[in-house]
Design a protein around this motif. Structure first.
Motif, mmCIF file in Angstrom:
data_model
loop_
_atom_site.group_PDB
_atom_site.id
_atom_site.type_symbol
_atom_site.label_atom_id
_atom_site.label_comp_id
_atom_site.label_asym_id
_atom_site.label_seq_id
_atom_site.Cartn_x
_atom_site.Cartn_y
_atom_site.Cartn_z
ATOM 1 N N TRP A 1 43.641 65.798 54.369
ATOM 2 C CA TRP A 1 43.674 64.928 53.286
ATOM 3 C C TRP A 1 43.816 65.873 51.908
ATOM 4 N N MET A 2 44.636 65.202 50.859
ATOM 5 C CA MET A 2 44.542 65.833 49.647
ATOM 6 C C MET A 2 44.029 65.097 48.615
ATOM 7 N N ILE A 3 43.703 65.790 47.438
ATOM 8 C CA ILE A 3 43.196 64.866 46.297
ATOM 9 C C ILE A 3 44.077 64.700 45.234
ATOM 10 N N LYS A 4 44.594 63.651 45.037
ATOM 11 C CA LYS A 4 45.669 63.186 43.970
ATOM 12 C C LYS A 4 45.038 62.621 42.717
ATOM 13 N N SER A 5 45.450 62.436 41.790
ATOM 14 C CA SER A 5 45.183 61.806 40.530
ATOM 15 C C SER A 5 46.128 61.156 39.859
ATOM 16 N N VAL A 6 45.993 59.892 39.452
ATOM 17 C CA VAL A 6 47.205 59.157 39.001
ATOM 18 C C VAL A 6 46.803 59.005 37.604
ATOM 19 N N ARG A 7 47.682 58.857 36.534
ATOM 20 C CA ARG A 7 47.571 58.621 35.286
ATOM 21 C C ARG A 7 47.874 57.233 35.155
ATOM 22 N N THR A 8 46.843 56.440 34.593
ATOM 23 C CA THR A 8 46.955 54.878 34.733
ATOM 24 C C THR A 8 47.204 54.467 33.348
ATOM 25 N N GLY A 9 47.904 53.530 33.461
ATOM 26 C CA GLY A 9 48.402 52.607 32.317
ATOM 27 C C GLY A 9 47.293 51.507 31.806
ATOM 28 N N GLY A 10 46.521 51.061 32.991
ATOM 29 C CA GLY A 10 45.463 50.148 32.737
ATOM 30 C C GLY A 10 44.501 50.332 34.047
ATOM 31 N N LEU A 11 43.510 50.329 33.845
ATOM 32 C CA LEU A 11 42.383 50.580 34.901
ATOM 33 C C LEU A 11 41.264 49.463 34.707
ATOM 34 N N GLN B 1 43.495 56.721 25.296
ATOM 35 C CA GLN B 1 44.736 57.690 25.461
ATOM 36 C C GLN B 1 45.319 58.172 27.024
ATOM 37 N N ASP B 2 44.294 58.489 27.780
ATOM 38 C CA ASP B 2 44.418 58.918 29.091
ATOM 39 C C ASP B 2 43.264 58.346 29.912
ATOM 40 N N VAL B 3 43.485 57.875 30.923
ATOM 41 C CA VAL B 3 42.401 57.632 31.991
ATOM 42 C C VAL B 3 43.067 57.815 33.330
ATOM 43 N N PHE B 4 42.163 58.934 33.927
ATOM 44 C CA PHE B 4 43.031 59.545 35.361
ATOM 45 C C PHE B 4 41.943 59.033 36.619
ATOM 46 N N PHE B 5 42.775 58.580 37.553
ATOM 47 C CA PHE B 5 42.058 58.099 38.608
ATOM 48 C C PHE B 5 42.121 58.933 39.981
ATOM 49 N N PRO B 6 41.392 59.483 40.267
ATOM 50 C CA PRO B 6 41.331 60.564 41.723
ATOM 51 C C PRO B 6 41.242 59.611 42.785
ATOM 52 N N PHE B 7 42.177 59.883 43.752
ATOM 53 C CA PHE B 7 42.040 59.421 45.257
ATOM 54 C C PHE B 7 42.385 60.343 46.193
ATOM 55 N N LEU B 8 41.987 60.037 47.718
ATOM 56 C CA LEU B 8 42.459 60.880 48.601
ATOM 57 C C LEU B 8 43.783 60.377 49.451
ATOM 58 N N GLU B 9 44.577 61.284 49.606
ATOM 59 C CA GLU B 9 45.965 60.725 50.340
ATOM 60 C C GLU B 9 46.177 61.895 51.553
ATOM 61 N N ILE C 1 39.669 60.719 29.667
ATOM 62 C CA ILE C 1 38.553 60.403 30.846
ATOM 63 C C ILE C 1 38.867 60.533 32.291
ATOM 64 N N GLN C 2 38.115 61.340 33.111
ATOM 65 C CA GLN C 2 38.364 60.805 34.566
ATOM 66 C C GLN C 2 37.538 59.466 34.938
ATOM 67 N N ALA C 3 37.901 58.667 35.475
ATOM 68 C CA ALA C 3 37.334 57.376 35.554
ATOM 69 C C ALA C 3 36.203 57.479 36.573
ATOM 70 N N ASN C 4 36.517 58.092 37.519
ATOM 71 C CA ASN C 4 35.360 58.009 38.787
ATOM 72 C C ASN C 4 35.376 59.436 39.468
ATOM 73 N N GLU C 5 34.188 59.605 40.004
ATOM 74 C CA GLU C 5 34.030 60.968 40.859
ATOM 75 C C GLU C 5 35.254 60.940 41.957
ATOM 76 N N THR C 6 35.484 62.125 42.176
ATOM 77 C CA THR C 6 36.588 62.469 43.268
ATOM 78 C C THR C 6 35.827 61.999 44.624
ATOM 79 N N PRO C 7 36.474 61.216 45.360
ATOM 80 C CA PRO C 7 35.924 60.438 46.702
ATOM 81 C C PRO C 7 35.829 61.591 47.630
ATOM 82 N N GLY C 8 34.901 61.522 48.689
ATOM 83 C CA GLY C 8 34.728 62.455 49.589
ATOM 84 C C GLY C 8 34.847 62.126 50.850
ATOM 85 N N VAL C 9 34.908 60.682 51.206
ATOM 86 C CA VAL C 9 35.425 60.212 52.389
ATOM 87 C C VAL C 9 36.676 59.493 52.567
#
Length: 336
Positions: free
Chosen positions: A191-201, A176-184, A121-129
């Motif tokens: 800014w660009m959108i990145k997504s980290v593959r989490t080991g725990g969230l 199995q997979d939880v992805f966390f998108p964020f802005l960097e 799953i993708q944990a949260n919506e991609t942030p916009g700000v």
């Protein structure tokens, strides 16, 4: 002629209605009805002796309730989390929190068939700000909290069993997979959108505040306990995000998405310390104030800590002066 006018008006109204429907369907912010997902049928795992695990619990001591959901139908190639390993990780968390005066009560370990589409799953919506220099990370999250995706909401609703103490209980959910998108920052003022593959969230309230439904605010997903450092610290670290209600920070190190350092439980490294006092960013004191903690009275009832007053952001009034006011950091050149 009159009938022709009526027909023309009717066609015009129909055309406008269809265009409105198309507009709503193309609008990512439009409300989308989620298809109801059947609740998972859970059964307790007989091979885990919960009574033995909890044999050292003491009445009158600050206590944290934890339940474990372990899908029985994970893909055959997934082996980053095993049942023995997650129990070992919770045992390690007990040891890490013992010096703080907080004990972990394992409610149960359950298994059942989860809808396979929720294994990743993708944990949260991609942030916009993006976060800029005007306020610190916690103030920014209070203004622009994370929001669960609709699919994640469906997954959680199908997994978590209804209970009066849902909002006070922590749930370790193996996926199995939880992805966390964020802005960097990319370069310049971009800014660009990145997504980290989490080991725990941990889905912490300092990040989600009031956007996460109260019955599900205790969820923690676990997806990787494959290395010794992971199974020793991951569960304790994620519980810390939830119970201490802080991000990756330690002493003079202000929080960021990723902080590698030694010494503290709440940064990436080998540390297990939960420090106290202003120098320690009030981690111990904030832990003791957590709404997820209670004391068991002599009559067997739970005396819970006071609940959040403002959804659980970092500066929620329950923490009083046990907060750190720090400046934001310029993300880009000041002369942009």
């Amino acid at each position: 002629m009159k009938n022709l006018v009526y027909i023309s008006v009717a066609l015009l109204l129909w055309n406008c209605t269809e265009k409105l429907k198309q507009s709503e369907n193309s609008n990512p912010d439009a409300t989308v009805d989620r298809v109801a997902v059947p609740a998972v049928i859970w059964n307790k795992v007989d091979t885990v002796d919960v009574a033995d695990f909890n044999g050292d619990l003491q009445a009158g001591k600050l206590t944290l309730d934890v339940g474990v959901y372990f899908p029985s139908n994970l893909d055959p190639g997934f082996n980053k989390v095993t049942l023995p390993r997650i129990i070992e990780s919770i045992q390690a968390a007990k040891e890490i929190y013992a010096p703080t005066g907080v004990q972990i009560n394992l409610l149960w370990v359950k298994t059942g068939k989860v809808d396979p589409r929720f294994f990743s799953i993708q944990a949260n919506e991609t942030p916009g700000v993006p976060k800029t220099e005007y306020v610190n990370m916690y103030e920014h999250m209070k203004r622009h909290p994370s929001e669960l995706t609709e699919e994640t909401k469906s997954a959680i609703e199908s997994i978590i069993e209804p209970h009066p103490d849902n909002h006070r209980t922590m749930y370790l959910i193996v996926l199995q997979d939880v992805f966390f998108p964020f802005l960097e920052v990319a370069e310049g003022r971009n800014w660009m959108i990145k997504s980290v593959r989490t080991g725990g969230l941990s889905f912490p309230t300092y990040s989600y505040c009031n956007t996460i439904p109260a019955p599900y605010r205790g969820i923690i997903t676990i997806t990787n306990l494959s290395r010794p450092d992971r199974y020793r610290r991951t569960v304790a670290h994620e519980i810390g995000h939830k119970a201490i209600n802080v991000s990756h920070e330690y002493n003079e190190i202000n929080p960021e998405n990723e902080v590698f350092a030694e010494g503290g439980l709440m940064v990436y490294g080998q540390g297990e310390e939960i420090p106290s006092g202003e120098k320690g960013r009030w981690h111990l004191e904030r832990l003791h104030l957590s709404p997820f903690l209670y004391k068991l009275n002599d009559n067997g009832t739970k005396e819970w800590n006071p609940d959040y007053q403002e959804g659980g952001h970092y500066y929620d009034p329950i923490y009083g002066d046990k907060v750190v006011h720090f400046s934001g950091v310029p993300e880009i050149d000041k002369d942009w």
